[in-house]
Scaffold this motif. Structure first.
Motif, PDB file in Angstrom:
ATOM      1  N   ILE A 179       0.830  -1.202   0.000  1.00 32.87           N
ATOM      2  CA  ILE A 179       0.000   0.000   0.000  1.00 32.87           C
ATOM      3  C   ILE A 179       0.863   1.251   0.000  1.00 32.87           C
ATOM      4  CG2 ILE A 179      -0.209   0.065   2.521  1.00 32.87           C
ATOM      5  CD1 ILE A 179      -3.088   1.038   2.127  1.00 32.87           C
ATOM      6  N   GLY A 180       2.074   1.135   0.614  1.00 32.88           N
ATOM      7  CA  GLY A 180       3.001   2.255   0.604  1.00 32.88           C
ATOM      8  C   GLY A 180       3.504   2.576  -0.785  1.00 32.88           C
ATOM      9  N   GLN A 234       3.527   6.281  -5.373  1.00 33.26           N
ATOM     10  CA  GLN A 234       3.395   6.520  -6.808  1.00 33.26           C
ATOM     11  C   GLN A 234       2.262   7.486  -7.112  1.00 33.26           C
ATOM     12  OE1 GLN A 234       4.432   3.463  -9.503  1.00 33.26           O
ATOM     13  NE2 GLN A 234       2.637   3.741 -10.799  1.00 33.26           N
ATOM     14  N   ALA A 235       1.171   7.418  -6.342  1.00 35.55           N
ATOM     15  CA  ALA A 235       0.035   8.297  -6.579  1.00 35.55           C
ATOM     16  C   ALA A 235       0.189   9.655  -5.913  1.00 35.55           C
ATOM     17  CB  ALA A 235      -1.249   7.625  -6.098  1.00 35.55           C
ATOM     18  N   GLY A 236       1.157   9.743  -4.986  1.00 33.29           N
ATOM     19  CA  GLY A 236       1.365  11.008  -4.285  1.00 33.29           C
ATOM     20  C   GLY A 236       0.274  11.324  -3.298  1.00 33.29           C
ATOM     21  N   VAL A 237      -0.215  10.305  -2.607  1.00 38.23           N
ATOM     22  CA  VAL A 237      -1.278  10.502  -1.627  1.00 38.23           C
ATOM     23  C   VAL A 237      -0.903   9.789  -0.334  1.00 38.23           C
ATOM     24  CG1 VAL A 237      -3.066  10.676  -3.405  1.00 38.23           C
ATOM     25  CG2 VAL A 237      -2.527   8.445  -2.415  1.00 38.23           C
ATOM     26  N   SER A 238      -1.750   9.944   0.676  1.00 45.37           N
ATOM     27  CA  SER A 238      -1.495   9.295   1.958  1.00 45.37           C
ATOM     28  C   SER A 238      -1.921   7.829   1.933  1.00 45.37           C
ATOM     29  CB  SER A 238      -2.253  10.022   3.069  1.00 45.37           C
ATOM     30  OG  SER A 238      -3.656   9.858   2.895  1.00 45.37           O
ATOM     31  N   LEU A 239      -1.431   7.076   2.918  1.00 48.58           N
ATOM     32  CA  LEU A 239      -1.823   5.670   3.042  1.00 48.58           C
ATOM     33  C   LEU A 239      -3.321   5.538   3.277  1.00 48.58           C
ATOM     34  CD1 LEU A 239       1.043   4.293   5.345  1.00 48.58           C
ATOM     35  CD2 LEU A 239       0.789   3.943   2.890  1.00 48.58           C
ATOM     36  N   SER A 240      -3.900   6.430   4.080  1.00 51.52           N
ATOM     37  CA  SER A 240      -5.331   6.333   4.384  1.00 51.52           C
ATOM     38  C   SER A 240      -6.178   6.571   3.140  1.00 51.52           C
ATOM     39  CB  SER A 240      -5.710   7.327   5.483  1.00 51.52           C
ATOM     40  OG  SER A 240      -5.451   8.658   5.054  1.00 51.52           O
ATOM     41  N   THR A 241      -5.695   7.447   2.255  1.00 50.60           N
ATOM     42  CA  THR A 241      -6.435   7.690   1.017  1.00 50.60           C
ATOM     43  C   THR A 241      -6.446   6.448   0.142  1.00 50.60           C
ATOM     44  OG1 THR A 241      -5.918  10.058   1.028  1.00 50.60           O
ATOM     45  CG2 THR A 241      -6.548   9.085  -1.088  1.00 50.60           C
ATOM     46  N   VAL A 242      -5.283   5.794   0.016  1.00 49.44           N
ATOM     47  CA  VAL A 242      -5.219   4.550  -0.752  1.00 49.44           C
ATOM     48  C   VAL A 242      -6.162   3.516  -0.151  1.00 49.44           C
ATOM     49  CG1 VAL A 242      -3.754   2.646  -1.515  1.00 49.44           C
ATOM     50  CG2 VAL A 242      -2.856   4.978  -1.501  1.00 49.44           C
ATOM     51  N   SER A 243      -6.147   3.406   1.170  1.00 43.88           N
ATOM     52  CA  SER A 243      -6.990   2.417   1.844  1.00 43.88           C
ATOM     53  C   SER A 243      -8.459   2.667   1.562  1.00 43.88           C
ATOM     54  CB  SER A 243      -6.731   2.466   3.354  1.00 43.88           C
ATOM     55  OG  SER A 243      -7.572   1.552   4.026  1.00 43.88           O
ATOM     56  N   THR A 256     -15.905   8.478  -0.264  1.00 46.13           N
ATOM     57  CA  THR A 256     -15.591   9.802   0.284  1.00 46.13           C
ATOM     58  C   THR A 256     -14.395  10.466  -0.384  1.00 46.13           C
ATOM     59  OG1 THR A 256     -14.164   8.841   2.003  1.00 46.13           O
ATOM     60  CG2 THR A 256     -16.515   9.101   2.520  1.00 46.13           C
ATOM     61  N   VAL A 257     -13.721   9.794  -1.301  1.00 42.14           N
ATOM     62  CA  VAL A 257     -12.533  10.333  -1.956  1.00 42.14           C
ATOM     63  C   VAL A 257     -12.922  10.994  -3.275  1.00 42.14           C
ATOM     64  CG1 VAL A 257     -10.218   9.802  -2.855  1.00 42.14           C
ATOM     65  CG2 VAL A 257     -11.136   8.524  -0.906  1.00 42.14           C
ATOM     66  N   ASP A 258     -12.287  12.163  -3.562  1.00 38.19           N
ATOM     67  CA  ASP A 258     -12.527  12.862  -4.819  1.00 38.19           C
ATOM     68  C   ASP A 258     -12.333  11.916  -5.998  1.00 38.19           C
ATOM     69  OD1 ASP A 258     -12.628  15.516  -6.434  1.00 38.19           O
ATOM     70  OD2 ASP A 258     -10.790  14.527  -7.114  1.00 38.19           O
ATOM     71  N   ALA A 259     -13.220  12.011  -6.987  1.00 38.10           N
ATOM     72  CA  ALA A 259     -13.218  11.057  -8.099  1.00 38.10           C
ATOM     73  C   ALA A 259     -11.897  11.058  -8.858  1.00 38.10           C
ATOM     74  CB  ALA A 259     -14.370  11.374  -9.049  1.00 38.10           C
ATOM     75  N   ALA A 260     -11.346  12.243  -9.125  1.00 32.46           N
ATOM     76  CA  ALA A 260     -10.087  12.317  -9.876  1.00 32.46           C
ATOM     77  C   ALA A 260      -8.940  11.711  -9.070  1.00 32.46           C
ATOM     78  CB  ALA A 260      -9.784  13.769 -10.229  1.00 32.46           C
ATOM     79  N   LEU A 261      -8.943  11.981  -7.768  1.00 31.00           N
ATOM     80  CA  LEU A 261      -7.895  11.430  -6.905  1.00 31.00           C
ATOM     81  C   LEU A 261      -8.010   9.914  -6.814  1.00 31.00           C
ATOM     82  CD1 LEU A 261      -5.556  12.466  -5.170  1.00 31.00           C
ATOM     83  CD2 LEU A 261      -7.119  12.486  -3.210  1.00 31.00           C
ATOM     84  N   ALA A 262      -9.258   9.447  -6.722  1.00 33.28           N
ATOM     85  CA  ALA A 262      -9.482   8.006  -6.638  1.00 33.28           C
ATOM     86  C   ALA A 262      -9.001   7.308  -7.907  1.00 33.28           C
ATOM     87  CB  ALA A 262     -10.966   7.723  -6.404  1.00 33.28           C
ATOM     88  N   LEU A 279      -9.398  -9.183   3.968  1.00 27.32           N
ATOM     89  CA  LEU A 279      -9.492  -8.933   5.407  1.00 27.32           C
ATOM     90  C   LEU A 279      -9.392  -7.444   5.697  1.00 27.32           C
ATOM     91  CD1 LEU A 279      -9.629  -9.880   8.305  1.00 27.32           C
ATOM     92  CD2 LEU A 279      -7.144 -10.247   8.254  1.00 27.32           C
ATOM     93  N   ALA A 280      -8.454  -6.774   4.993  1.00 29.77           N
ATOM     94  CA  ALA A 280      -8.314  -5.332   5.202  1.00 29.77           C
ATOM     95  C   ALA A 280      -9.587  -4.614   4.784  1.00 29.77           C
ATOM     96  CB  ALA A 280      -7.126  -4.811   4.413  1.00 29.77           C
ATOM     97  N   ARG A 281     -10.175  -5.048   3.673  1.00 30.32           N
ATOM     98  CA  ARG A 281     -11.416  -4.430   3.200  1.00 30.32           C
ATOM     99  C   ARG A 281     -12.520  -4.567   4.245  1.00 30.32           C
ATOM    100  NH1 ARG A 281     -14.308  -3.022  -1.390  1.00 30.32           N
ATOM    101  NH2 ARG A 281     -16.498  -3.608  -1.339  1.00 30.32           N
ATOM    102  N   SER A 282     -12.609  -5.735   4.835  1.00 30.27           N
ATOM    103  CA  SER A 282     -13.641  -5.954   5.843  1.00 30.27           C
ATOM    104  C   SER A 282     -13.431  -5.061   7.058  1.00 30.27           C
ATOM    105  CB  SER A 282     -13.642  -7.432   6.271  1.00 30.27           C
ATOM    106  OG  SER A 282     -14.003  -8.266   5.201  1.00 30.27           O
ATOM    107  N   LEU A 283     -12.168  -4.900   7.469  1.00 28.05           N
ATOM    108  CA  LEU A 283     -11.884  -4.070   8.629  1.00 28.05           C
ATOM    109  C   LEU A 283     -12.180  -2.604   8.360  1.00 28.05           C
ATOM    110  CD1 LEU A 283      -8.533  -5.717   9.794  1.00 28.05           C
ATOM    111  CD2 LEU A 283     -10.764  -5.858  10.925  1.00 28.05           C
ATOM    112  N   VAL A 284     -11.841  -2.154   7.152  1.00 27.74           N
ATOM    113  CA  VAL A 284     -12.064  -0.755   6.808  1.00 27.74           C
ATOM    114  C   VAL A 284     -13.552  -0.448   6.695  1.00 27.74           C
ATOM    115  CG1 VAL A 284     -11.754   0.989   5.013  1.00 27.74           C
ATOM    116  CG2 VAL A 284      -9.816  -0.433   5.717  1.00 27.74           C
TER     117      VAL A 284
END
Length: 349
Positions: free
Chosen positions: A15-16, A21-30, A38-44, A61-66
């Motif tokens: 995820i890092g 590569q996308a220039g965003v935070s880990l939480s945004t990728v998650s 909740t993420v801007d369409a272009a950023l997503a 598993l990560a998807r379920s937790l998030v």
């Protein structure tokens, strides 16, 4: 292997790597990878492109937790050995898998007192439930459904909550087969062949579908007073039909309506063993049109139900509930009579 911005290749994208590569935070990728809106369409889109180029996929598993979900639904059925329920489960599972859901199946083995416990236990492990509990008393079902929400009911229409009990008056979505109309069609088919003395081999007295069949018999007799239709307790399995042969013989009926195809097939076997000809001596009908019905000797006259569509439609309604949408209206399938070789003109007595 994945290549970071520094040009260093790594085994297995993380995820890092995607965040870098996308220039965003880990939480945004998650949030993006786990379906958050909740993420801007272009950023997503930038995140998804980075993930695709690196070959990164989010772990279930990560998807379920998030998301706080299990991506699993449960189905409670009375008898998984019955091809009718297998067909409905197939239709439901196909629809669920297309949207990334797994299906947990619980079989009550025709034990009505197990249905509530199974349903509650299954619901604790999943995001929603499809319930097929034909023998559960109405008051128990009404008390149970709020504890299972979101839920969809198959093959019975739950009574709406009583006014003043603290619940909304709207009913839980349901997908049903119109058993009353189906049995009426079979009765009309036999009546048109000259049968006036018939016997119904009943299923469980608690089952809502059995009550619907009995209602069809009462209405048919009221409209056709020259028809005599007796009822005999039987069951729902092959062995129940096989064991009812003597009852059929003693009844003097020229036609028998079995609760379902399994009962009818058991009866055909037993009648053949006794040298009783079908349909020359007695006509036999089933109900459900399971895959084996057309291959009996003789082929079984029955009422067909599109069971896979029933399962698909149950999934559509549960999927809507899971996504916070309003489900489609309740749906009732009208079974169609399929005449085959097990029915013929009434013999002269």
């Amino acid at each position: 292997m994945a290549r970071s911005r520094s040009g260093v290749r790594r085994v297995g994208a993380t995820i890092g790597d995607v965040a870098s590569q996308a220039g965003v935070s880990l939480s945004t990728v998650s949030r993006v990878m786990n379906g958050s809106k909740t993420v801007d369409a272009a950023l997503a889109e930038r995140v998804r492109e980075a993930a695709a180029s690196l070959g990164y996929t989010a772990s279930p598993l990560a998807r379920s937790l998030v998301l706080g979900t299990t991506q699993t639904i449960a189905v409670v059925v009375p008898d998984l050995g019955n091809p009718t329920f297998q067909g409905a489960l197939r239709g439901l599972s196909d629809g669920a898998s297309e949207q990334g859901y797994h299906v947990l199946v619980a079989d009550s083995h025709e034990q009505a007192d197990e249905e509530r416990v199974l349903a509650l236990d299954a619901r604790r492990r999943c995001d929603g439930i499809v319930l097929c509990a034909p023998r559960m008393p109405e008051e128990e079902l009404a008390a149970l459904l709020p504890l299972l929400a979101p839920a969809v009911v198959i093959n019975r229409i739950p009574e709406p909550p009583a006014v003043g009990d603290g619940q909304e008056a709207s009913s839980v979505p349901s997908v049903v087969a119109d058993y009353e109309a189906g049995l009426t069609g079979l009765l009309q088919h036999l009546y048109s062949l000259g049968h006036r003395k018939m016997l119904y081999l009943a299923g469980s007295s608690q089952a809502s579908s059995n009550q619907s069949r009995l209602a069809a018999i009462r209405e048919f007799q009221a409209s056709n007073p020259d028809a005599a239709i007796a009822t005999s307790p039987c069951g729902v399995g092959f062995e129940d039909g096989h064991g009812s042969a003597q009852v059929v013989v003693d009844s003097g009926a020229t036609a028998v309506l079995a609760f379902n195809d399994l009962v009818a097939m058991g009866l055909l076997s037993a009648l053949g063993e006794r040298g009783i000809r079908v349909p020359q001596d007695v006509s036999v009908t089933g109900f459900d049109d399971i895959p084996f019905a057309r291959y009996t000797t003789p082929p079984l006259t029955t009422a067909t139900i599109p069971v896979e569509q029933l399962g698909q439609q149950a999934w559509h309604r549960l999927s809507a509930l899971l996504n916070g949408e309003t489900p489609e209206r309740d749906l009732s399938f009208g079974p169609q009579v399929v005449p085959r070789g097990s029915t013929g003109p009434a013999p002269e007595r």
